[in-house]
Design a protein around this motif. Structure first.
Motif, PDB file in Angstrom:
ATOM      1  N   LYS A 265      33.198  20.712 -19.442  1.00  9.26           N
ATOM      2  CA  LYS A 265      32.719  21.852 -18.650  1.00  9.26           C
ATOM      3  C   LYS A 265      31.198  21.885 -18.595  1.00  9.26           C
ATOM      4  N   ASN A 266      30.562  21.597 -19.715  1.00  8.97           N
ATOM      5  CA  ASN A 266      29.100  21.608 -19.748  1.00  8.97           C
ATOM      6  C   ASN A 266      28.513  20.483 -18.917  1.00  8.97           C
TER       7      ASN A 266
ATOM      8  N   ILE B  26      23.232  25.996  -7.285  1.00  7.59           N
ATOM      9  CA  ILE B  26      22.596  26.845  -8.287  1.00  7.59           C
ATOM     10  C   ILE B  26      23.399  28.114  -8.558  1.00  7.59           C
ATOM     11  N   GLU B  27      23.827  28.806  -7.505  1.00  6.40           N
ATOM     12  CA  GLU B  27      24.552  30.067  -7.691  1.00  6.40           C
ATOM     13  C   GLU B  27      25.884  29.836  -8.400  1.00  6.40           C
ATOM     14  N   GLU B  28      26.572  28.758  -8.028  1.00  6.39           N
ATOM     15  CA  GLU B  28      27.827  28.418  -8.687  1.00  6.39           C
ATOM     16  C   GLU B  28      27.584  28.105 -10.166  1.00  6.39           C
ATOM     17  N   ALA B  29      26.489  27.412 -10.442  1.00  8.59           N
ATOM     18  CA  ALA B  29      26.144  27.076 -11.826  1.00  8.59           C
ATOM     19  C   ALA B  29      25.816  28.326 -12.630  1.00  8.59           C
ATOM     20  N   LYS B  30      25.109  29.276 -12.002  1.00  5.30           N
ATOM     21  CA  LYS B  30      24.778  30.528 -12.696  1.00  5.30           C
ATOM     22  C   LYS B  30      26.036  31.291 -13.073  1.00  5.30           C
ATOM     23  N   SER B  31      27.012  31.257 -12.196  1.00  7.04           N
ATOM     24  CA  SER B  31      28.283  31.933 -12.472  1.00  7.04           C
ATOM     25  C   SER B  31      28.987  31.296 -13.665  1.00  7.04           C
ATOM     26  N   GLU B  32      28.998  29.958 -13.717  1.00  6.75           N
ATOM     27  CA  GLU B  32      29.632  29.253 -14.832  1.00  6.75           C
ATOM     28  C   GLU B  32      28.864  29.465 -16.134  1.00  6.75           C
ATOM     29  N   GLN B  33      27.541  29.530 -16.025  1.00  8.21           N
ATOM     30  CA  GLN B  33      26.702  29.679 -17.206  1.00  8.21           C
ATOM     31  C   GLN B  33      26.960  30.997 -17.925  1.00  8.21           C
ATOM     32  N   VAL B  34      27.402  32.022 -17.191  1.00  6.63           N
ATOM     33  CA  VAL B  34      27.725  33.310 -17.807  1.00  6.63           C
ATOM     34  C   VAL B  34      28.757  33.123 -18.917  1.00  6.63           C
TER      35      VAL B  34
ATOM     36  N   LEU C  69      29.708  29.849 -20.223  1.00  4.23           N
ATOM     37  CA  LEU C  69      29.451  28.706 -21.101  1.00  4.23           C
ATOM     38  C   LEU C  69      28.243  28.919 -22.008  1.00  4.23           C
ATOM     39  N   GLN C  70      27.234  29.626 -21.525  1.00  9.42           N
ATOM     40  CA  GLN C  70      26.028  29.889 -22.316  1.00  9.42           C
ATOM     41  C   GLN C  70      25.441  28.611 -22.913  1.00  9.42           C
ATOM     42  N   ASN C  71      25.287  27.603 -22.049  1.00  7.88           N
ATOM     43  CA  ASN C  71      24.689  26.344 -22.471  1.00  7.88           C
ATOM     44  C   ASN C  71      23.179  26.558 -22.677  1.00  7.88           C
TER      45      ASN C  71
ATOM     46  N   ARG D 249      20.702  24.526 -22.901  1.00  7.45           N
ATOM     47  CA  ARG D 249      19.867  23.695 -22.036  1.00  7.45           C
ATOM     48  C   ARG D 249      19.784  24.294 -20.631  1.00  7.45           C
ATOM     49  N   VAL D 250      20.885  24.793 -20.174  1.00  5.12           N
ATOM     50  CA  VAL D 250      20.909  25.385 -18.835  1.00  5.12           C
ATOM     51  C   VAL D 250      20.107  26.691 -18.825  1.00  5.12           C
ATOM     52  N   THR D 251      20.190  27.445 -19.912  1.00 10.86           N
ATOM     53  CA  THR D 251      19.359  28.652 -20.032  1.00 10.86           C
ATOM     54  C   THR D 251      17.887  28.285 -19.931  1.00 10.86           C
ATOM     55  N   GLU D 252      17.509  27.191 -20.627  1.00 13.87           N
ATOM     56  CA  GLU D 252      16.117  26.718 -20.567  1.00 13.87           C
ATOM     57  C   GLU D 252      15.735  26.342 -19.138  1.00 13.87           C
ATOM     58  N   TYR D 253      16.667  25.701 -18.431  1.00 13.98           N
ATOM     59  CA  TYR D 253      16.397  25.292 -17.055  1.00 13.98           C
ATOM     60  C   TYR D 253      16.186  26.504 -16.150  1.00 13.98           C
ATOM     61  N   PHE D 254      17.060  27.491 -16.245  1.00 13.13           N
ATOM     62  CA  PHE D 254      16.940  28.670 -15.380  1.00 13.13           C
ATOM     63  C   PHE D 254      15.661  29.453 -15.675  1.00 13.13           C
ATOM     64  N   ASN D 255      15.244  29.500 -16.946  1.00  9.71           N
ATOM     65  CA  ASN D 255      13.971  30.151 -17.286  1.00  9.71           C
ATOM     66  C   ASN D 255      12.810  29.405 -16.637  1.00  9.71           C
ATOM     67  N   LEU D 256      12.858  28.068 -16.725  1.00 14.05           N
ATOM     68  CA  LEU D 256      11.820  27.252 -16.096  1.00 14.05           C
ATOM     69  C   LEU D 256      11.826  27.445 -14.582  1.00 14.05           C
TER      70      LEU D 256
END
Length: 392
Positions: free
Chosen positions: A311-312, A324-332, A334-336, A338-345
């Motif tokens: 999944k990750n 991006i929007e689909e990934a944001k939905s999945e990230q809710v 998964l809480q990966n 690395r992905v959190t770091e990416y979205f902050n950047l």
């Protein structure tokens, strides 16, 4: 490809065997567990990871544990390699080589992981025979080495190799009350001494075993399956005589990694063992919902981990594909990290780009040199965003 570890921390050194050479799967799991342990203690510690090919050390790098870097070491390693070579003149060429290398390690990891998922069942107690022959199922690990040219960390000119792990798939007991009836036990109707059958099986005389004990074909077939990849030619020969035995076809497809065929024969998965095989096939085909549905019943922790890993990786691929929007939905869910770091950047970069674009609109108030400088800043920010997941 094998891994060794060392650390300047005496406490950390107690948590692994310094003299042992770990497989790819063992190493990745160990680093993850060490990282979680150190993090739970609210500490940090340096771990030096040595990668060996046969008897030659080809890499040495130090990772800081306790900060989440070790959650997925292969992702971390790819990031390190890209960081080391991103300023090289031939970076595009090296990037492809690094991706090939990491993909090779991921394939080895997946194969070695899959080999841990099929439990080695304990046959039901057989009737007592005189001088029964007890035989062990051996585990065999063979490496087929293919060269992959890559510059790894500070080592120039070495050849890294991809290996296909050919391990026996029967490795770990999973205790369930309903597990393995028909396939791991002899016929309840047998009234004759089966000691000779065990002897034939231990000597891999499977054709003779089938001729002497034709009604025991499910048991014979599963014993062949427990040989792992070494059992493929025996199972193919067995199925020439028993082509109608679809469970055997299911097992052969699994051993040959023909996962689409495994799924097509899913109705043959009537035991916990074969359901585990089916779940592994679903994961390899990226049919994760189907794999989860099976594991909701089985509750196999390693299947859970593999599904989470898949999944990750899908999540990162969504971002690479611009979803991006689909990934944001999945990230809710998964809480990966690395992905959190990416979205902050991404948020920070977008704010800076917006500010730069506002300055560029004021062409009457800034010089040509300032315009050129702002455009370069904007290009650098865009490149940093686009290349973020090439650093993983």
């Amino acid at each position: 490809m094998l891994f060794k570890f060392k650390s300047s921390s005496s406490e950390l050194n107690k948590k692994f065997e310094r003299s042992k050479k770990y497989s790819v799967y063992e190493a990745v799991e160990l680093i993850k567990n060490l990282d979680n342990d150190i993090k739970s203690e609210q500490k940090t510690a340096d771990l030096t990871v040595l990668i060996w090919n046969e008897n030659q050390q080809i890499s040495a790098d130090t990772i800081k544990l306790g900060e989440g870097e070790g959650i997925d070491y292969l992702i971390y390693l790819e990031k390190r390699l890209f960081e080391l070579h991103k300023d090289d003149m031939d970076f595009e060429s090296k990037k492809k080589e690094i991706e090939m290398f990491i993909n090779a390690l991921q394939e080895i990891y997946a194969e070695q992981y899959n080999a841990t998922l099929i439990p080695e069942s304990e046959p039901k107690a057989k009737r007592e025979f005189k001088n029964p022959i007890i035989f062990n199922k051996s585990k065999v690990l063979k490496m087929i080495i293919l060269p992959i040219s890559i510059l790894l960390l500070a080592f120039v000119g070495y050849k890294l190799f991809k290996g296909d792990s050919e391990e026996t798939l029967a490795t770990e007991n999973i205790e369930t009350s309903s597990q393995i009836t028909e396939v791991a036990s002899l016929s309840e109707e047998s009234t004759y001494d089966l000691t000779y059958l065990d002897q034939l099986l231990s000597e891999k005389r499977f054709e003779e075993a089938l001729q002497e004990y034709p009604q025991e074909y499910p048991y014979i077939e599963r014993e062949i399956f427990y040989l792992g990849l070494d059992g493929i030619p025996y199972l193919e020969t067995f199925l020439q005589e028993k082509s109608e035995y679809l469970k055997g076809q299911f097992d052969l497809a699994y051993l040959k990694k023909e996962f689409q065929t495994v799924v097509e024969l899913k109705d043959q998965a009537d035991s916990d063992e074969r359901l585990t095989q089916l779940a592994v096939a679903y994961i390899n085909l990226n049919l994760l919902n189907e794999a989860e549905e099976i594991n909701d019943r089985l509750q196999v922790s390693k299947l859970t981990e593999q599904i989470e890993t898949a999944k990750n990786r899908n999540l990162i691929n969504m971002i690479k594909d611009g979803k991006i929007e689909e990934a944001k939905s999945e990230q809710v869910y998964l809480q990966n990290p690395r992905v959190t770091e990416y979205f902050n950047l991404l948020d920070e970069a977008n704010q800076q780009i917006e500010a730069i674009e506002e300055q560029l609109l004021q062409v009457d108030l800034i010089s040509e040199e300032e315009i050129e400088s702002l455009n370069k800043q904007k290009e650098k920010l865009i490149e940093e965003i686009n290349n973020f997941f090439y650093l993983f």
